[in-house]
Write a protein that holds these residues in place. Structure first.
Motif, PDB file in Angstrom:
ATOM      1  N   GLN A  96     -41.013 -18.908 -13.256  1.00 54.83           N
ATOM      2  CA  GLN A  96     -40.301 -17.700 -13.471  1.00 54.83           C
ATOM      3  C   GLN A  96     -41.401 -16.524 -13.373  1.00 54.83           C
ATOM      4  O   GLN A  96     -41.249 -15.628 -12.607  1.00 54.83           O
ATOM      5  N   ARG A  97     -42.611 -16.965 -13.740  1.00 58.57           N
ATOM      6  CA  ARG A  97     -43.739 -15.772 -13.487  1.00 58.57           C
ATOM      7  C   ARG A  97     -44.034 -15.757 -12.066  1.00 58.57           C
ATOM      8  O   ARG A  97     -44.025 -14.330 -11.685  1.00 58.57           O
ATOM      9  N   ARG A  98     -43.838 -16.725 -11.233  1.00 60.51           N
ATOM     10  CA  ARG A  98     -44.024 -16.602  -9.771  1.00 60.51           C
ATOM     11  C   ARG A  98     -43.012 -15.685  -9.205  1.00 60.51           C
ATOM     12  O   ARG A  98     -42.871 -14.660  -8.233  1.00 60.51           O
ATOM     13  N   ALA A  99     -41.454 -16.172  -9.805  1.00 64.68           N
ATOM     14  CA  ALA A  99     -40.331 -15.361  -9.063  1.00 64.68           C
ATOM     15  C   ALA A  99     -40.463 -13.697  -9.685  1.00 64.68           C
ATOM     16  O   ALA A  99     -40.317 -12.824  -8.939  1.00 64.68           O
ATOM     17  N   MET A 100     -40.907 -13.521 -10.831  1.00 61.31           N
ATOM     18  CA  MET A 100     -41.029 -12.160 -10.928  1.00 61.31           C
ATOM     19  C   MET A 100     -42.373 -11.406 -10.355  1.00 61.31           C
ATOM     20  O   MET A 100     -41.998 -10.267  -9.912  1.00 61.31           O
ATOM     21  N   VAL A 101     -43.362 -11.986 -10.046  1.00 64.87           N
ATOM     22  CA  VAL A 101     -44.385 -11.517  -9.137  1.00 64.87           C
ATOM     23  C   VAL A 101     -43.858 -11.148  -7.959  1.00 64.87           C
ATOM     24  O   VAL A 101     -44.160 -10.294  -7.105  1.00 64.87           O
ATOM     25  N   THR A 102     -43.044 -12.358  -7.384  1.00 61.83           N
ATOM     26  CA  THR A 102     -42.580 -11.838  -6.112  1.00 61.83           C
ATOM     27  C   THR A 102     -41.653 -10.871  -6.084  1.00 61.83           C
ATOM     28  O   THR A 102     -41.541 -10.167  -5.117  1.00 61.83           O
ATOM     29  N   ARG A 103     -40.632 -10.602  -6.985  1.00 65.08           N
ATOM     30  CA  ARG A 103     -39.653  -9.735  -6.969  1.00 65.08           C
ATOM     31  C   ARG A 103     -40.377  -8.514  -7.064  1.00 65.08           C
ATOM     32  O   ARG A 103     -39.818  -7.207  -6.604  1.00 65.08           O
TER      33      ARG A 103
END
Length: 282
Positions: free
Chosen positions: A180-187
């Motif tokens: 989830q953290r990686r997805a937020m950073v990517t977003r």
């Protein structure tokens, strides 16, 4: 006659008791008067009836010992579940039966104890990814001990090694949080890049508009200058040019969505002349 029959029967029975056929894959341990005497090899063997007795029948085939699962604590205080399987072979049956009460039970406990000791010196990640290393250390740790029992360790395999159920849940939650953290950073990076591109687009458009306005202004200025130079005191060409632009501007205002009524001057020609006069005076 009856005595002779009994005697013959006794002799036959005695001979039968003294003959032993050991099947292939086994060795028999013989005791004489309660003490170890010899080990019978596969095939035909003879013993002294009523004096020698076959005390143990030991297989010489490989034995598979299943090592029960157990909880092991790693160096970083993580509980994992580990089990193994050991392959042994009895090469000296007399040592196996007289050297230890129950060699299978002893080997299982020895493997479990050594496994706890080896894994206890590792971190969780190392324990989960180093099965071959654990196998090598485990085999080296117990081979010398069981050799005293006349048993050789063919190999030992780690069947399963995994975190406990509670630890698995914690690892799954940690992995989900990381994803989830990686997805937020990517977003966020995507939104940032989109905003930068949009701002760059607006800046480029504004720069182009400004350049276009400068070019148009210079063109109009040059046109008026050329017309003024060419008319040599005659105002009709410049009046026509400015009048055409004036009418076009009024037409654009009339077509605008916000325009309700457009009022044109009654005397457009004099108005344009006035504009020209002011322009020329300037």
């Amino acid at each position: 006659m009856e005595v002779l029959f009994v005697l013959v029967a006794f002799v036959v029975f005695t001979v039968f008791k003294g003959v032993r056929l050991v099947p292939q894959g086994y060795k028999w341990v013989v005791q004489r008067l309660g003490k170890y005497h010899q080990t019978l090899e596969p095939g035909l063997n003879f013993i002294i009836p009523f004096v020698d007795t076959v005390a143990y029948k030991i297989t010489t085939k490989d034995i598979v010992l299943d090592i029960p699962s157990q909880e092991v604590i790693t160096r970083d205080n993580v509980v994992i579940i580990a089990n193994a399987v050991a392959y042994i072979n009895i090469i000296q049956p007399e040592y196996a039966v007289y050297g230890i009460e129950d060699y299978e039970y002893g080997i299982r406990n020895l493997v479990q104890t050594s496994l706890r000791s080896i894994v206890g010196e590792m971190d969780l990640d190392s324990a989960l990814s180093s099965r071959d290393q654990i196998k090598t250390q485990l085999k080296h740790a117990i081979s010398d001990d069981i050799a005293d029992w006349g048993i050789t360790l063919k190999t030992v395999e780690i069947q399963d090694i995994k975190p406990s159920h509670t630890m698995q849940l914690a690892m799954e939650e940690q992995a989900a949080a990381e994803r989830q953290r990686r997805a937020m950073v990517t977003r966020a990076d995507g939104q940032k890049q989109a905003a930068i591109l949009e701002a760059d687009g607006r800046l480029e458009a504004s720069r182009r508009d400004a350049e276009a306005q400068v070019v148009l202004a210079k063109g109009s200025e040059e046109s008026i200058r050329l017309i003024s130079s060419a008319m040599d005191g005659k105002e009709m060409p410049v009046v026509y040019l400015l009048g055409e632009q004036y009418i076009k501007a009024m037409n654009d205002m009339a077509q605008s969505d916000n325009a309700k009524t457009v009022v044109l001057p009654a005397d457009i020609l004099n108005t344009v002349k006035g504009l020209v006069g002011d322009k020329l005076k300037g």
